[in-house]
Design an enzyme around this catalytic site. Structure first.
Site, PDB file in Angstrom:
ATOM      1  N   TYR A 122     -33.858  97.758  21.259  1.00  0.00           N
ATOM      2  CA  TYR A 122     -34.585  96.402  22.250  1.00  0.00           C
ATOM      3  C   TYR A 122     -35.619  97.385  22.830  1.00  0.00           C
ATOM      4  O   TYR A 122     -36.552  96.721  23.244  1.00  0.00           O
ATOM      5  CB  TYR A 122     -33.676  95.846  23.155  1.00  0.00           C
ATOM      6  N   PHE A 402     -23.218  87.249  28.345  1.00  0.00           N
ATOM      7  CA  PHE A 402     -23.790  85.970  28.147  1.00  0.00           C
ATOM      8  C   PHE A 402     -24.440  86.091  26.568  1.00  0.00           C
ATOM      9  O   PHE A 402     -24.477  87.307  26.234  1.00  0.00           O
ATOM     10  CB  PHE A 402     -24.917  85.589  29.087  1.00  0.00           C
TER      11      PHE A 402
END
Length: 402
Positions: A122, A402
């Site tokens: 990322y 999450f």
């Protein structure tokens, strides 16, 4: 396969089964097409994207609408990136690039947050690593507190899930606005966070719930024996306390439960538990990266949080993925509030957008990033001043995946 064999489109509820297939393939998990996955409690299909090769879905990713607490107690909207993956056979072919670029560029929130399954991926999308830390602490059963610890007189009660849930939600809601990195929770995110089917237990017990008048703890148990006798393990899922006394009382309750063994918890970097112990070395700690941050609209993002000290510098930002963030910005803080404006003045500091994302929650020092070559100083003293301003009053911590 050609230069760009992929298309990206918004998903609908009709795409749920192929979405499960993609995620099962990407993360090498077993697939049960007849049983909903935990992510379906939270997914917003109008903010989910699929990558297609012809008619076949080969990649997925989603954005969740959440709130997060920033330094200074500011509660701000955040785009929570989740469920991003590409099927085997289509990895390293550009599908993930298309997916993440589509998700990030379309975000109306000023910034995005995520947990990175692979730490090498990322950064190339401008996501700042180590924006918050997670510390795994292991405590021996029965570990003594030092004489000055106040655990109060309140009883910590073990209760059922049904009794606990309303209390958990009320306490969490009161506490989250004072904890940097904590997220607001919807009913769906509570269901995700406390999903308790066998497949989510990793061989441990069902969740157990203990309530204090000013806090709570959720944990699992693994009963075990060795040659010396019982060695029960208590795995803390979440511990929330409104006061220091409640915090100490909940830890005391856990340390006195069971027989032998240890208590483990993934907690904040500044959790004072080692300092509560008579022998602080009894707390064995390992530090891990947690939230990553992607500044999507840089000026809006930097103006949302509060800062520890005044500063006035020009920052030159590099952001190949989102050129709107690139260029020179005058960053001025007065009385904790920032103003971020375009300028043609010479830069005092240069940084890539990922470095500013790493520092955004106040846990990573820009001065450390300068030593790593991620930030460059052009005016003496400017990195130090900027680094101090960016610090948070508490270590940022996100207590949930999450």
């Amino acid at each position: 396969m050609g230069d760009d064999p992929f298309t990206v489109r918004v998903l609908t509820v009709d795409d749920v089964v192929p979405l499960r297939r993609v995620l099962a393939g990407a993360f090498l998990t077993d697939l049960d097409e007849d049983r909903p996955e935990r992510v379906e409690h939270v997914i917003e299909f109008d903010r989910a994207r699929g990558v297609f090769h012809g008619d076949e879905m080969v990649g997925v990713g989603a954005v969740l609408t959440r709130e997060i607490t920033l330094p200074g107690g500011v509660v701000a909207p955040a785009a929570a990136l989740t469920a991003a993956g590409v099927r085997p056979g289509y990895q390293r072919r550009g599908a993930l690039n298309r997916l993440v670029a589509s998700l990030v560029d379309g975000v109306p929130e000023a910034f995005a947050v995520l947990w990175a399954s692979d730490g090498a991926i990322y950064g190339r999308f401008g996501c700042g690593s180590l924006a918050s830390d997670l510390v795994h602490v292991a405590l021996p059963h029965g570990a003594a507190f030092h004489a000055g610890v106040d655990v109060g007189d309140a009883v910590v009660r073990e209760v059922t899930r049904e009794q606990a849930l309303p209390v958990l939600k009320e306490v969490y809601e009161r506490v989250r606005t004072s904890r940097v990195g904590w997220l607001g929770r919807t009913d769906g995110s509570w269901e995700f966070h406390l999903a308790d089917e066998d497949r989510y237990r990793d061989g441990l017990s069902a969740f157990r719930y203990a309530l204090h008048p000013r806090g709570y703890v959720v944990y699992r148990v693994k009963t075990a024996w060795d040659e010396r006798g019982p060695r029960d393990e208590l795995h803390v899922h979440e511990l929330v306390a409104e006061t220091d006394v409640a915090h100490a009382a909940l830890y005391r309750h856990l340390l006195d439960l069971g027989l032998g063994g240890e208590v483990t918890h993934h907690t904040a970097a500044d959790d004072p538990i080692p300092h509560l112990l008579a022998n602080p070395r009894a707390a064995v700690r390992r530090r891990h990266d947690a939230l990553w941050v992607r500044l999507v609209h840089l000026d809006r993002a930097l103006e949302q949080r509060r800062y520890l000290s005044d500063v006035d510098v020009v920052i030159e930002v590099d952001d190949p993925l989102l050129p709107r963030n690139a260029g020179r910005w005058r960053f001025t803080v007065e009385k904790g509030r920032a103003s971020v404006r375009r300028t043609d003045d010479e830069p005092d500091v240069s940084a890539d957008v990922a470095a500013l994302g790493s520092a955004f929650l106040g846990g990573t020092r820009l001065s450390v990033l300068a030593r790593a070559g991620r930030v460059r100083e052009h005016t003496s003293g400017s990195v130090g001043a900027l680094s101090v301003a960016f610090l948070a009053e508490h270590a940022p911590h996100c207590p949930e995946l999450f």
